[in-house]
Motif scaffolding. Structure first.
Motif, PDB file in Angstrom:
ATOM      1  N   THR A  89       0.795  -1.225   0.000  1.00 54.24           N
ATOM      2  CA  THR A  89       0.000   0.000   0.000  1.00 54.24           C
ATOM      3  C   THR A  89       0.830   1.279   0.000  1.00 54.24           C
ATOM      4  O   THR A  89       0.271   2.371  -0.045  1.00 54.24           O
ATOM      5  CB  THR A  89      -0.929   0.021   1.230  1.00 54.24           C
ATOM      6  N   LEU A  90       2.144   1.166   0.042  1.00 53.26           N
ATOM      7  CA  LEU A  90       3.012   2.337   0.046  1.00 53.26           C
ATOM      8  C   LEU A  90       4.004   2.218  -1.100  1.00 53.26           C
ATOM      9  O   LEU A  90       4.582   1.153  -1.316  1.00 53.26           O
ATOM     10  CB  LEU A  90       3.758   2.433   1.390  1.00 53.26           C
ATOM     11  N   ASP A  91       4.201   3.295  -1.843  1.00 51.54           N
ATOM     12  CA  ASP A  91       5.167   3.310  -2.943  1.00 51.54           C
ATOM     13  C   ASP A  91       6.410   4.079  -2.527  1.00 51.54           C
ATOM     14  O   ASP A  91       6.305   5.133  -1.898  1.00 51.54           O
ATOM     15  CB  ASP A  91       4.572   3.986  -4.183  1.00 51.54           C
ATOM     16  N   ILE A  92       7.572   3.542  -2.898  1.00 53.29           N
ATOM     17  CA  ILE A  92       8.813   4.287  -2.716  1.00 53.29           C
ATOM     18  C   ILE A  92       9.358   4.628  -4.095  1.00 53.29           C
ATOM     19  O   ILE A  92       9.178   3.880  -5.048  1.00 53.29           O
ATOM     20  CB  ILE A  92       9.854   3.512  -1.859  1.00 53.29           C
ATOM     21  N   TYR A 111       4.025  -1.349   6.635  1.00 51.79           N
ATOM     22  CA  TYR A 111       4.710  -1.560   7.907  1.00 51.79           C
ATOM     23  C   TYR A 111       6.174  -1.961   7.741  1.00 51.79           C
ATOM     24  O   TYR A 111       6.955  -1.882   8.692  1.00 51.79           O
ATOM     25  CB  TYR A 111       3.979  -2.580   8.786  1.00 51.79           C
ATOM     26  N   SER A 112       6.567  -2.361   6.529  1.00 51.92           N
ATOM     27  CA  SER A 112       7.968  -2.751   6.328  1.00 51.92           C
ATOM     28  C   SER A 112       8.905  -1.550   6.308  1.00 51.92           C
ATOM     29  O   SER A 112      10.122  -1.708   6.393  1.00 51.92           O
ATOM     30  CB  SER A 112       8.137  -3.573   5.055  1.00 51.92           C
ATOM     31  N   LYS A 113       8.350  -0.337   6.239  1.00 53.61           N
ATOM     32  CA  LYS A 113       9.196   0.855   6.203  1.00 53.61           C
ATOM     33  C   LYS A 113       9.995   1.035   7.494  1.00 53.61           C
ATOM     34  O   LYS A 113      11.004   1.737   7.484  1.00 53.61           O
ATOM     35  CB  LYS A 113       8.383   2.106   5.882  1.00 53.61           C
ATOM     36  N   ILE A 114       9.613   0.361   8.570  1.00 48.46           N
ATOM     37  CA  ILE A 114      10.389   0.467   9.812  1.00 48.46           C
ATOM     38  C   ILE A 114      11.777  -0.150   9.657  1.00 48.46           C
ATOM     39  O   ILE A 114      12.690   0.177  10.407  1.00 48.46           O
ATOM     40  CB  ILE A 114       9.659  -0.155  11.029  1.00 48.46           C
ATOM     41  N   TYR A 115      11.952  -1.020   8.664  1.00 46.39           N
ATOM     42  CA  TYR A 115      13.251  -1.645   8.404  1.00 46.39           C
ATOM     43  C   TYR A 115      14.076  -0.869   7.378  1.00 46.39           C
ATOM     44  O   TYR A 115      15.216  -1.219   7.122  1.00 46.39           O
ATOM     45  CB  TYR A 115      13.067  -3.079   7.902  1.00 46.39           C
TER      46      TYR A 115
END
Length: 115
Positions: free
Chosen positions: A60-63, A75-79
């Motif tokens: 659900t989030l694009d980088i 939630y993987s952005k914490i890593y």
């Protein structure tokens, strides 16, 4: 967040993106494409290649990256860090996910899950 992609990987990832979607997947045992998580202290990421019609609801989030936007599980952005890079290790023939803090994952496989 920005992901710098090594020159050795740009063409390969761009060709996958022409035909489908490339996601940066935290292989944590959660989600449609994660068969099992890593039962260790390691953080395990994979580059998944999906067709346009495959379910991406977990991502659900694009980088931003050198090859366009790459979806991730929010939630993987914490890593992850604000500045990251995918580097190709020619000697070992593997992809490393790095940040200014160090190596996030020393072996990021490309897994083609297109139908």
């Amino acid at each position: 967040m920005y992901l710098k992609v090594a020159d050795e990987l740009k063409d390969r990832l761009s060709s996958f993106k022409k035909e489908g979607i490339v996601v940066l997947d935290l292989d944590d045992g959660a989600g449609k494409y994660s068969k099992m998580g890593v039962c260790s202290l390691d953080t395990s990421f994979r580059l998944l290649v999906l067709s346009q019609d495959q379910d991406r609801s977990d991502y659900t989030l694009d980088i931003d990256s050198d090859v366009g936007e790459i979806p991730i599980k929010e939630y993987s952005k914490i890593y992850l860090d604000d500045q990251m890079s995918l580097e190709y290790d020619d000697r070992l023939a593997l992809i490393k996910l790095k940040s200014p803090s160090g190596v996030i994952d020393g072996n990021v496989p490309i897994v083609d899950l297109r139908k």
